[in-house]
Design a protein around this motif. Structure first.
Motif, PDB file in Angstrom:
ATOM      1  N   PRO A  17      -2.323  -9.708  -6.679  1.00 41.16           N
ATOM      2  CA  PRO A  17      -1.485 -10.659  -7.413  1.00 41.16           C
ATOM      3  C   PRO A  17      -0.076 -10.766  -6.842  1.00 41.16           C
ATOM      4  O   PRO A  17       0.376  -9.901  -6.076  1.00 41.16           O
ATOM      5  CB  PRO A  17      -1.456 -10.059  -8.824  1.00 41.16           C
ATOM      6  CG  PRO A  17      -1.659  -8.599  -8.618  1.00 41.16           C
ATOM      7  CD  PRO A  17      -2.592  -8.483  -7.452  1.00 41.16           C
ATOM      8  N   VAL A  18       0.617 -11.822  -7.240  1.00 37.76           N
ATOM      9  CA  VAL A  18       2.019 -12.002  -6.867  1.00 37.76           C
ATOM     10  C   VAL A  18       2.820 -10.792  -7.350  1.00 37.76           C
ATOM     11  O   VAL A  18       2.630 -10.299  -8.461  1.00 37.76           O
ATOM     12  CB  VAL A  18       2.572 -13.298  -7.494  1.00 37.76           C
ATOM     13  CG1 VAL A  18       4.085 -13.393  -7.291  1.00 37.76           C
ATOM     14  CG2 VAL A  18       1.887 -14.512  -6.887  1.00 37.76           C
ATOM     15  N   GLY A  19       3.730 -10.324  -6.471  1.00 36.48           N
ATOM     16  CA  GLY A  19       4.529  -9.142  -6.779  1.00 36.48           C
ATOM     17  C   GLY A  19       3.998  -7.870  -6.164  1.00 36.48           C
ATOM     18  O   GLY A  19       4.706  -6.864  -6.105  1.00 36.48           O
ATOM     19  N   SER A  20       2.744  -7.881  -5.700  1.00 42.35           N
ATOM     20  CA  SER A  20       2.185  -6.693  -5.042  1.00 42.35           C
ATOM     21  C   SER A  20       2.986  -6.388  -3.781  1.00 42.35           C
ATOM     22  O   SER A  20       3.418  -7.306  -3.069  1.00 42.35           O
ATOM     23  CB  SER A  20       0.719  -6.926  -4.678  1.00 42.35           C
ATOM     24  OG  SER A  20      -0.053  -7.175  -5.835  1.00 42.35           O
ATOM     25  N   GLN A  21       3.164  -5.110  -3.493  1.00 40.01           N
ATOM     26  CA  GLN A  21       4.017  -4.720  -2.379  1.00 40.01           C
ATOM     27  C   GLN A  21       3.359  -3.706  -1.452  1.00 40.01           C
ATOM     28  O   GLN A  21       2.531  -2.897  -1.862  1.00 40.01           O
ATOM     29  CB  GLN A  21       5.332  -4.129  -2.894  1.00 40.01           C
ATOM     30  CG  GLN A  21       6.262  -5.150  -3.526  1.00 40.01           C
ATOM     31  CD  GLN A  21       7.647  -4.605  -3.747  1.00 40.01           C
ATOM     32  OE1 GLN A  21       7.818  -3.595  -4.427  1.00 40.01           O
ATOM     33  NE2 GLN A  21       8.654  -5.261  -3.199  1.00 40.01           N
ATOM     34  N   LEU A  22       3.775  -3.796  -0.194  1.00 41.87           N
ATOM     35  CA  LEU A  22       3.388  -2.851   0.847  1.00 41.87           C
ATOM     36  C   LEU A  22       4.667  -2.363   1.512  1.00 41.87           C
ATOM     37  O   LEU A  22       5.503  -3.166   1.918  1.00 41.87           O
ATOM     38  CB  LEU A  22       2.497  -3.537   1.888  1.00 41.87           C
ATOM     39  CG  LEU A  22       2.175  -2.755   3.160  1.00 41.87           C
ATOM     40  CD1 LEU A  22       1.235  -1.593   2.857  1.00 41.87           C
ATOM     41  CD2 LEU A  22       1.548  -3.684   4.211  1.00 41.87           C
ATOM     42  N   ALA A  23       4.847  -1.057   1.582  1.00 39.02           N
ATOM     43  CA  ALA A  23       5.968  -0.473   2.321  1.00 39.02           C
ATOM     44  C   ALA A  23       5.457  -0.002   3.674  1.00 39.02           C
ATOM     45  O   ALA A  23       4.378   0.595   3.768  1.00 39.02           O
ATOM     46  CB  ALA A  23       6.580   0.687   1.552  1.00 39.02           C
ATOM     47  N   VAL A  24       6.227  -0.282   4.715  1.00 32.33           N
ATOM     48  CA  VAL A  24       5.866   0.119   6.080  1.00 32.33           C
ATOM     49  C   VAL A  24       7.057   0.846   6.687  1.00 32.33           C
ATOM     50  O   VAL A  24       8.185   0.340   6.648  1.00 32.33           O
ATOM     51  CB  VAL A  24       5.498  -1.101   6.949  1.00 32.33           C
ATOM     52  CG1 VAL A  24       5.049  -0.646   8.335  1.00 32.33           C
ATOM     53  CG2 VAL A  24       4.412  -1.938   6.283  1.00 32.33           C
ATOM     54  N   SER A  25       6.812   2.029   7.230  1.00 29.80           N
ATOM     55  CA  SER A  25       7.893   2.784   7.870  1.00 29.80           C
ATOM     56  C   SER A  25       7.991   2.419   9.337  1.00 29.80           C
ATOM     57  O   SER A  25       7.080   1.795   9.901  1.00 29.80           O
ATOM     58  CB  SER A  25       7.653   4.287   7.728  1.00 29.80           C
ATOM     59  OG  SER A  25       6.658   4.714   8.637  1.00 29.80           O
ATOM     60  N   GLY A  26       9.097   2.840   9.959  1.00 26.58           N
ATOM     61  CA  GLY A  26       9.258   2.597  11.387  1.00 26.58           C
ATOM     62  C   GLY A  26       8.208   3.286  12.218  1.00 26.58           C
ATOM     63  O   GLY A  26       7.937   2.883  13.362  1.00 26.58           O
ATOM     64  N   ALA A  27       7.576   4.320  11.656  1.00 33.39           N
ATOM     65  CA  ALA A  27       6.511   5.034  12.362  1.00 33.39           C
ATOM     66  C   ALA A  27       5.141   4.429  12.096  1.00 33.39           C
ATOM     67  O   ALA A  27       4.123   4.952  12.563  1.00 33.39           O
ATOM     68  CB  ALA A  27       6.516   6.501  11.933  1.00 33.39           C
ATOM     69  N   MET A  45       2.233   2.325   2.546  1.00 34.14           N
ATOM     70  CA  MET A  45       1.953   2.667   1.156  1.00 34.14           C
ATOM     71  C   MET A  45       1.913   1.374   0.367  1.00 34.14           C
ATOM     72  O   MET A  45       2.809   0.535   0.499  1.00 34.14           O
ATOM     73  CB  MET A  45       3.014   3.607   0.577  1.00 34.14           C
ATOM     74  CG  MET A  45       2.733   4.030  -0.860  1.00 34.14           C
ATOM     75  SD  MET A  45       1.178   4.917  -1.102  1.00 34.14           S
ATOM     76  CE  MET A  45       1.590   6.479  -0.296  1.00 34.14           C
ATOM     77  N   GLY A  46       0.857   1.229  -0.447  1.00 35.05           N
ATOM     78  CA  GLY A  46       0.691   0.005  -1.210  1.00 35.05           C
ATOM     79  C   GLY A  46      -0.208  -0.973  -0.483  1.00 35.05           C
ATOM     80  O   GLY A  46      -0.856  -0.640   0.519  1.00 35.05           O
ATOM     81  N   SER A  47      -0.247  -2.213  -0.961  1.00 33.66           N
ATOM     82  CA  SER A  47      -1.081  -3.227  -0.309  1.00 33.66           C
ATOM     83  C   SER A  47      -0.651  -4.624  -0.738  1.00 33.66           C
ATOM     84  O   SER A  47      -0.089  -4.811  -1.818  1.00 33.66           O
ATOM     85  CB  SER A  47      -2.564  -3.019  -0.653  1.00 33.66           C
ATOM     86  OG  SER A  47      -2.797  -3.233  -2.021  1.00 33.66           O
ATOM     87  N   VAL A  48      -0.941  -5.581   0.123  1.00 35.98           N
ATOM     88  CA  VAL A  48      -0.697  -6.992  -0.187  1.00 35.98           C
ATOM     89  C   VAL A  48      -1.997  -7.789  -0.186  1.00 35.98           C
ATOM     90  O   VAL A  48      -2.004  -8.987  -0.455  1.00 35.98           O
ATOM     91  CB  VAL A  48       0.312  -7.625   0.794  1.00 35.98           C
ATOM     92  CG1 VAL A  48       1.703  -7.054   0.586  1.00 35.98           C
ATOM     93  CG2 VAL A  48      -0.140  -7.447   2.243  1.00 35.98           C
ATOM     94  N   SER A  49      -3.097  -7.114   0.142  1.00 39.04           N
ATOM     95  CA  SER A  49      -4.417  -7.745   0.111  1.00 39.04           C
ATOM     96  C   SER A  49      -5.438  -6.644  -0.059  1.00 39.04           C
ATOM     97  O   SER A  49      -5.096  -5.474  -0.228  1.00 39.04           O
ATOM     98  CB  SER A  49      -4.685  -8.534   1.403  1.00 39.04           C
ATOM     99  OG  SER A  49      -5.010  -7.653   2.466  1.00 39.04           O
ATOM    100  N   GLY A  50      -6.698  -7.001   0.020  1.00 38.31           N
ATOM    101  CA  GLY A  50      -7.738  -5.990  -0.070  1.00 38.31           C
ATOM    102  C   GLY A  50      -7.974  -5.273   1.234  1.00 38.31           C
ATOM    103  O   GLY A  50      -8.952  -4.558   1.387  1.00 38.31           O
ATOM    104  N   GLY A  51      -7.071  -5.460   2.187  1.00 36.06           N
ATOM    105  CA  GLY A  51      -7.223  -4.831   3.492  1.00 36.06           C
ATOM    106  C   GLY A  51      -7.396  -5.831   4.616  1.00 36.06           C
ATOM    107  O   GLY A  51      -7.384  -5.462   5.802  1.00 36.06           O
TER     108      GLY A  51
END
Length: 324
Positions: free
Chosen positions: A38-48, A52-58
């Motif tokens: 859904p709208v508002g879902s978040q994915l955090a990505v580190s420089g490495a 963590m999290g997701s914006v889709s089912g993969g």
């Protein structure tokens, strides 16, 4: 209660940034069709490259991680559009495909560390806050619940308005149940399934026992003291079930003096009339007393404890989502 790890995306991004790893927040801002998240879902990505999290089912995470790396390198935000094919949709459990738009923001260069820190502190303090960002990346701000997005806060609905994306950060929902009775045994699991953190209050330890309520958070303090310790706010529902004025009334008084979004009390029409008289004698106005939903629950003809729990959950949901 602490947020689950999968719901700590802003917190994790801030930690990565402060640790010097670099961090990017990717947020679903619009969807069409059968979108996986859904709208508002978040994915955090580190420089490495940690995620963590997701914006889709993969099905699009790989592409988002690539764009996150590019965003860290050039210090610019971007809005990505992805089409999810029917084949990919089927692989993640959807009947058909759709489209999503994802906002990618590097922390520090675009999303200021101080602003992200303010979001994290608001979330930790159970303070509703809206993160509002212009889609061209030119401006961003925070707005409280009392700002211009009251309906979005009430319905937990992030989304695009004109040229801006409004991301609602609401505290987790809580339900305080006073009275360790049969209805409570059915209601607490239902509340948890609907996304609430339930707390059971009953000073009668024989009623509010671990054996009768395994795994539940139970307080044996007097209701008003227990509720003060837990805290009452706009994301809290209170349900009293004991039929005993000595237990119910202190909880009702505490709830009426707070801004809980729902207060429901078990008891017949006659029982409620006596309750109203006691509250009037205590100095509460007719408007204040009218906040009480009694007899508690939607009128669906419920008879058994489980059916009554369903009716209570239905009424709480209606008040939360429709304000009625």
């Amino acid at each position: 209660m602490d947020r689950a790890e999968h719901d700590r995306i802003p917190e994790i991004a801030l930690d990565w940034h402060r640790a010097g790893q670099g961090a990017v927040l990717a947020t679903v801002i619009e969807t069409w069709g059968s979108a996986p998240r859904p709208v508002g879902s978040q994915l955090a990505v580190s420089g490495a490259g940690e995620m963590m999290g997701s914006v889709s089912g993969g099905c699009v995470e790989g592409a988002v991680v690539e764009e996150a790396g590019a965003a860290l390198a050039d210090g610019k935000s971007r809005v990505l559009t992805f089409g999810v094919s029917d084949d990919d949709a089927f692989a993640v459990g959807l009947a058909c495909g759709g489209q999503i738009r994802v906002l990618v923001e590097p922390v520090g260069s675009v999303l200021p560390e101080e602003m992200l820190s303010d979001i994290v502190m608001a979330r930790a303090g159970r303070l509703p806050v809206a993160y509002v960002v212009h889609l061209d990346g030119s401006a961003r701000r925070l707005e409280p619940r009392e700002g211009g997005f009251a309906e979005r806060f009430r319905s937990d609905k992030s989304g695009v308005e004109g040229d801006e994306f409004v991301h609602i950060h609401n505290p987790p929902l809580r339900m305080i149940v006073v009275g360790a009775v049969h209805i409570a045994q059915a209601l607490l699991p239902m509340a948890r399934a609907c996304g609430y953190d339930p707390v059971l209050i009953d000073p009668r330890e024989a009623f509010g026992s671990d054996a009768r309520f395994p795994g539940e958070v139970i307080s044996h303090d007097w209701p008003d003291e227990a509720m003060a310790a837990v805290g009452l706010d706009q994301r809290t529902a209170v349900v009293t079930l004991t039929h005993d004025p000595k237990l119910d009334d202190p909880a009702i008084v505490a709830a009426l003096r707070s801004d809980v979004f729902y207060l429901g009390c078990l008891g017949s029409t006659r029982t409620h009339a006596k309750r109203v008289a006691r509250l009037e004698e205590a100095g509460f106005s007719a408007t204040e007393i009218a906040r009480i939903h009694a007899p508690v629950g939607a009128d669906i003809g419920a008879k058994s404890p489980a059916e009554i729990a369903v009716s209570i959950m239905a009424e709480i949901t209606q008040v939360l989502r429709r304000g009625a």
